[in-house]
Enzyme design. Sequence first.
Site, PDB file in Angstrom:
ATOM      1  N   GLY A  79      -8.506   5.319   2.346  1.00 40.61           N
ATOM      2  CA  GLY A  79      -9.520   4.838   3.290  1.00 40.61           C
ATOM      3  C   GLY A  79     -10.943   5.153   2.874  1.00 40.61           C
ATOM      4  O   GLY A  79     -11.899   4.669   3.500  1.00 40.61           O
ATOM      5  N   ASP A  84      -0.290  -0.195  -5.437  1.00 37.41           N
ATOM      6  CA  ASP A  84       0.309  -1.189  -6.343  1.00 37.41           C
ATOM      7  C   ASP A  84      -0.437  -2.521  -6.244  1.00 37.41           C
ATOM      8  O   ASP A  84      -0.684  -3.182  -7.260  1.00 37.41           O
ATOM      9  CB  ASP A  84       1.788  -1.380  -6.014  1.00 37.41           C
ATOM     10  N   ARG A  93       0.092  -4.992   6.624  1.00 37.84           N
ATOM     11  CA  ARG A  93       1.425  -5.579   6.788  1.00 37.84           C
ATOM     12  C   ARG A  93       2.486  -4.567   6.328  1.00 37.84           C
ATOM     13  O   ARG A  93       2.161  -3.640   5.598  1.00 37.84           O
ATOM     14  CB  ARG A  93       1.521  -6.849   5.938  1.00 37.84           C
ATOM     15  N   SER A 131       3.951  -7.197   1.218  1.00 41.78           N
ATOM     16  CA  SER A 131       2.631  -7.143   1.866  1.00 41.78           C
ATOM     17  C   SER A 131       1.488  -7.545   0.943  1.00 41.78           C
ATOM     18  O   SER A 131       0.358  -7.699   1.396  1.00 41.78           O
ATOM     19  CB  SER A 131       2.374  -5.726   2.396  1.00 41.78           C
TER      20      SER A 131
HETATM   21  O1  RIB Z   1       4.271   2.428  -4.384  1.00 40.98           O
HETATM   22  C1  RIB Z   1       5.297   2.093  -3.490  1.00 40.98           C
HETATM   23  C2  RIB Z   1       6.618   2.134  -4.180  1.00 40.98           C
HETATM   24  O2  RIB Z   1       6.908   3.467  -4.531  1.00 40.98           O
HETATM   25  C3  RIB Z   1       7.776   1.681  -3.339  1.00 40.98           C
HETATM   26  O3  RIB Z   1       8.006   0.305  -3.434  1.00 40.98           O
HETATM   27  C4  RIB Z   1       8.926   2.542  -3.843  1.00 40.98           C
HETATM   28  O4  RIB Z   1       9.928   1.822  -4.457  1.00 40.98           O
HETATM   29  C5  RIB Z   1       8.291   3.548  -4.788  1.00 40.98           C
HETATM   30  O5  RIB Z   1       8.464   3.221  -6.098  1.00 40.98           O
END
Ligand code: RIB
Length: 299
Positions: A216, A245, A278, A284
């Site tokens: 945040g 990610d 989401r 998401s």
């Molecule tokens: O960053 C989130 C991910 O961390 C999830 O999808 C889970 O599988 C872990 O790898």
Amino acid sequence: MIAVVGSLNLDLVAPVPHHPVPGETVLGGDIAQHPGGKGANQAVAAARLGGEVAFVGRVGDDDAADLLVDAAREQGVDTTHILRTPRVPTGRALIAVNPAGENSIIVSPGANSRLTAADCEAAADRLAAAKVTVLQQEVPDAANHAAARLAGGLVLYNPAPAVEGAVPPPRVDLLVPNRTELAALTGTPEAETVDDITAAARKLTGAGAVVVTLGGDGVLLLEGTARLHIPAFAVTPTDTTGAGDSFCGALAVALAEGRTLEQAARWACAAAAISTTRTGAQPSSPGRDEVEAFLAARS
Ligand code: RIB
């Protein structure tokens, strides 16, 4: 083209009133199942944003393997270099999400831990051609090191999750840790202030630039002696799983398109912000039009 080397997990997600402490059992809500894994999430995030993406990874020989490979392929990811490992379970993640959208995650790597340097060498043509190669820490160091060696373009290393004893590849052009991962890499306590984060990040040598993700609080860009703090977009998070990610996938797309690091980081902040509104990690991450509309509404 973008190459992503990394993990695929089947995520089992339970809403919880609070995260359990050792010895505690918490009654949660209905479980949801999503394709996940940091590598696959980053690959899908990049593909949804218009990137041409090739993925290198390993699944087992169970039903989850088909589900994860199909999910990545359906999003346009080239899955040619996702290999099957007999008699080994596909990676799984057990994820608890509290009402504030914060998660705790247990990863059982399964087949992800069987990814080898030779698997990356088999994808040498993709790695050599990629403008950006994206790596994380849910597969063995040996695979990451081989991928970095074979990469023809920029190497983006997201040292997630923080793994004790993990050795970053010898060649990293862009390092993207969060606060916890920065502390693990530098062997220092988790830094809170921008100055302390900067001091910790400057201890890291060997990376061309560092982008510290601060949830945040936005991101901190460090390139040589230059420093830039980009604030986060204000949103109300539902589930922050996979926000990092989405950020890495978006960053890779923008850099592959030739944007500056600052431009790329702002764009990636928008993608990450949308993803927190989401549920689920992979489901998401936003499409390109969504990111552009989100930014246009805030300009
Ligand atoms: O960053 C989130 C991910 O961390 C999830 O999808 C889970 O599988 C872990 O790898």
